[in-house]
Design a protein around this motif. Structure first.
Motif, short mmCIF file in Angstrom:
data_model
loop_
_atom_site.label_atom_id
_atom_site.label_comp_id
_atom_site.label_asym_id
_atom_site.label_seq_id
_atom_site.Cartn_x
_atom_site.Cartn_y
_atom_site.Cartn_z
N ARG A 20 -3.02 5.02 4.53
CA ARG A 20 -2.59 3.86 3.75
C ARG A 20 -3.77 3.38 2.93
O ARG A 20 -4.88 3.21 3.45
CB ARG A 20 -2.09 2.73 4.65
N VAL A 21 -3.55 3.18 1.64
CA VAL A 21 -4.63 2.75 0.75
C VAL A 21 -5.08 1.35 1.15
O VAL A 21 -4.28 0.41 1.21
CB VAL A 21 -4.17 2.78 -0.73
N ARG A 22 -6.37 1.23 1.42
CA ARG A 22 -6.95 -0.04 1.82
C ARG A 22 -7.41 -0.84 0.59
O ARG A 22 -7.68 -0.26 -0.46
CB ARG A 22 -8.15 0.20 2.74
N PHE A 23 -7.54 -2.12 0.76
CA PHE A 23 -7.99 -3.00 -0.31
C PHE A 23 -9.34 -2.55 -0.86
O PHE A 23 -9.56 -2.50 -2.07
CB PHE A 23 -8.06 -4.44 0.21
N ASN A 24 -10.27 -2.18 0.05
CA ASN A 24 -11.61 -1.81 -0.41
C ASN A 24 -11.66 -0.41 -1.03
O ASN A 24 -12.72 0.01 -1.50
CB ASN A 24 -12.65 -1.96 0.70
N ASP A 25 -10.54 0.33 -1.07
CA ASP A 25 -10.47 1.61 -1.78
C ASP A 25 -10.23 1.40 -3.28
O ASP A 25 -10.33 2.35 -4.05
CB ASP A 25 -9.31 2.47 -1.26
N CYS A 26 -9.88 0.17 -3.66
CA CYS A 26 -9.37 -0.08 -5.02
C CYS A 26 -10.38 -0.80 -5.91
O CYS A 26 -11.26 -1.51 -5.43
CB CYS A 26 -8.10 -0.92 -4.92
N ASP A 27 -10.17 -0.62 -7.20
CA ASP A 27 -10.94 -1.37 -8.19
C ASP A 27 -10.26 -2.72 -8.42
O ASP A 27 -9.25 -3.03 -7.77
CB ASP A 27 -11.09 -0.54 -9.48
N GLN A 30 -6.47 -3.01 -8.60
CA GLN A 30 -5.77 -2.53 -7.40
C GLN A 30 -5.38 -1.06 -7.49
O GLN A 30 -4.45 -0.60 -6.83
CB GLN A 30 -4.55 -3.40 -7.07
N VAL A 31 -6.11 -0.30 -8.31
CA VAL A 31 -5.93 1.14 -8.42
C VAL A 31 -7.07 1.80 -7.64
O VAL A 31 -8.22 1.35 -7.71
CB VAL A 31 -5.97 1.58 -9.91
N VAL A 32 -6.75 2.87 -6.91
CA VAL A 32 -7.79 3.56 -6.13
C VAL A 32 -8.89 4.05 -7.06
O VAL A 32 -8.62 4.73 -8.06
CB VAL A 32 -7.18 4.72 -5.32
N TYR A 81 -3.08 -0.12 -4.17
CA TYR A 81 -3.23 -0.81 -2.90
C TYR A 81 -1.92 -0.77 -2.10
O TYR A 81 -0.85 -1.03 -2.64
CB TYR A 81 -3.67 -2.26 -3.15
N GLU A 82 -2.03 -0.38 -0.82
CA GLU A 82 -0.96 -0.29 0.17
C GLU A 82 -0.03 0.90 -0.01
O GLU A 82 0.91 1.06 0.75
CB GLU A 82 -0.17 -1.60 0.29
N ASP A 83 -0.27 1.77 -1.00
CA ASP A 83 0.50 3.02 -1.05
C ASP A 83 0.18 3.83 0.21
O ASP A 83 -0.90 3.69 0.79
CB ASP A 83 0.10 3.86 -2.27
N VAL A 84 1.13 4.65 0.61
CA VAL A 84 0.90 5.56 1.72
C VAL A 84 0.81 6.96 1.13
O VAL A 84 1.77 7.46 0.54
CB VAL A 84 2.02 5.48 2.77
N ALA A 85 -0.35 7.56 1.28
CA ALA A 85 -0.60 8.89 0.71
C ALA A 85 -0.56 9.94 1.81
O ALA A 85 -0.94 9.68 2.96
CB ALA A 85 -1.96 8.91 0.02
N THR A 86 -0.12 11.12 1.44
CA THR A 86 -0.18 12.28 2.33
C THR A 86 -1.19 13.26 1.75
O THR A 86 -1.09 13.64 0.58
CB THR A 86 1.20 12.96 2.44
N PHE A 101 -11.66 24.67 1.54
CA PHE A 101 -10.40 23.95 1.66
C PHE A 101 -9.88 23.59 0.28
O PHE A 101 -10.66 23.31 -0.63
CB PHE A 101 -10.57 22.64 2.44
N LYS A 102 -8.55 23.56 0.15
CA LYS A 102 -7.90 22.99 -1.02
C LYS A 102 -7.03 21.84 -0.55
O LYS A 102 -6.50 21.87 0.56
CB LYS A 102 -7.08 24.03 -1.77
N TYR A 103 -6.89 20.84 -1.42
CA TYR A 103 -6.20 19.61 -1.07
C TYR A 103 -5.14 19.28 -2.11
O TYR A 103 -5.33 19.53 -3.31
CB TYR A 103 -7.18 18.43 -1.02
N GLU A 104 -4.07 18.69 -1.63
CA GLU A 104 -3.07 18.07 -2.49
C GLU A 104 -2.80 16.69 -1.91
O GLU A 104 -2.58 16.56 -0.70
CB GLU A 104 -1.78 18.88 -2.49
N VAL A 105 -2.84 15.68 -2.75
CA VAL A 105 -2.56 14.31 -2.32
C VAL A 105 -1.27 13.86 -3.00
O VAL A 105 -1.14 13.96 -4.22
CB VAL A 105 -3.72 13.35 -2.67
N PHE A 106 -0.34 13.39 -2.18
CA PHE A 106 0.96 12.94 -2.67
C PHE A 106 1.13 11.46 -2.37
O PHE A 106 0.64 10.97 -1.34
CB PHE A 106 2.10 13.70 -1.96
N ASN A 107 1.84 10.75 -3.23
CA ASN A 107 2.17 9.35 -2.95
C ASN A 107 3.41 9.30 -2.07
O ASN A 107 3.98 10.33 -1.70
CB ASN A 107 2.29 8.53 -4.23
N GLN A 108 3.86 8.09 -1.73
CA GLN A 108 5.02 7.93 -0.84
C GLN A 108 6.32 8.41 -1.47
O GLN A 108 7.31 8.60 -0.77
CB GLN A 108 5.15 6.49 -0.34
N HIS A 109 6.32 8.67 -2.77
CA HIS A 109 7.50 9.21 -3.46
C HIS A 109 7.44 10.73 -3.57
O HIS A 109 8.23 11.33 -4.29
CB HIS A 109 7.62 8.58 -4.85
#
Length: 147
Positions: A20-27, A30-32, A81-86, A101-109
């Motif tokens: 879950r995106v935390r407040f201190n992750d954002c500018d 409120q964007v990461v 802020y507060e998005d849930v990422a996978t 490693f390779k990564y993919e980050v998805f939002n809650q949608h």
């Protein structure tokens, strides 16, 4: 994505981790902040390592550290802020003494937010580079049918 220059192949070793995106992750908007996606990659990598039985402390107990020597991140959308990422982390097999490693980050949608890669090397506890694959890692790869 990075041009394939690591002589690596995708494996079926994949882990998904939610954060879950935390407040201190954002500018202030409120964007990461872009640099925090690398932290999400690290979270995914640690979850992968725990899931597949090679946590960092096991590597350390075997006498090795695994510093990141390359990282890459390509942004497609943004998290707020507060998005849930996978974070989907995939292990790429290489014959070299590296961890890729390779990564993919998805939002809650389930929309792809960013992709990336990291490459780690093995060093001893004094920081000397290991040019050969450590025995414990070779055994781990054999256990997963990668050798």
């Amino acid at each position: 994505m990075i041009k394939e220059r690591f002589n690596s192949q995708a494996t079926n070793l994949v882990n998904e981790y939610q954060v879950r995106v935390r407040f201190n992750d954002c500018d202030p908007l409120q964007v990461v902040w872009h640099g925090n996606y690398i932290t999400y990659f690290e979270d995914g990598r640690e979850a992968f390592n725990r899931s597949y039985g090679i946590p960092y402390m096991k590597m350390f107990d075997e006498g090795f550290a695994t510093p990141v020597v390359k990282s890459y991140c390509e942004h497609k959308l943004f998290l707020k802020y507060e998005d849930v990422a996978t974070v989907r982390t995939t292990f790429y097999n290489t014959p070299a003494a590296k961890i890729h490693f390779k990564y993919e980050v998805f939002n809650q949608h389930k929309e792809l937010v960013c992709t990336g890669e990291t490459v780690q090397v093995f060093t001893d506890k004094e920081g000397q580079l290991s040019l050969s694959i450590p025995d414990f890692f070779r055994k781990w790869k054999e256990k997963h049918g990668l050798e």
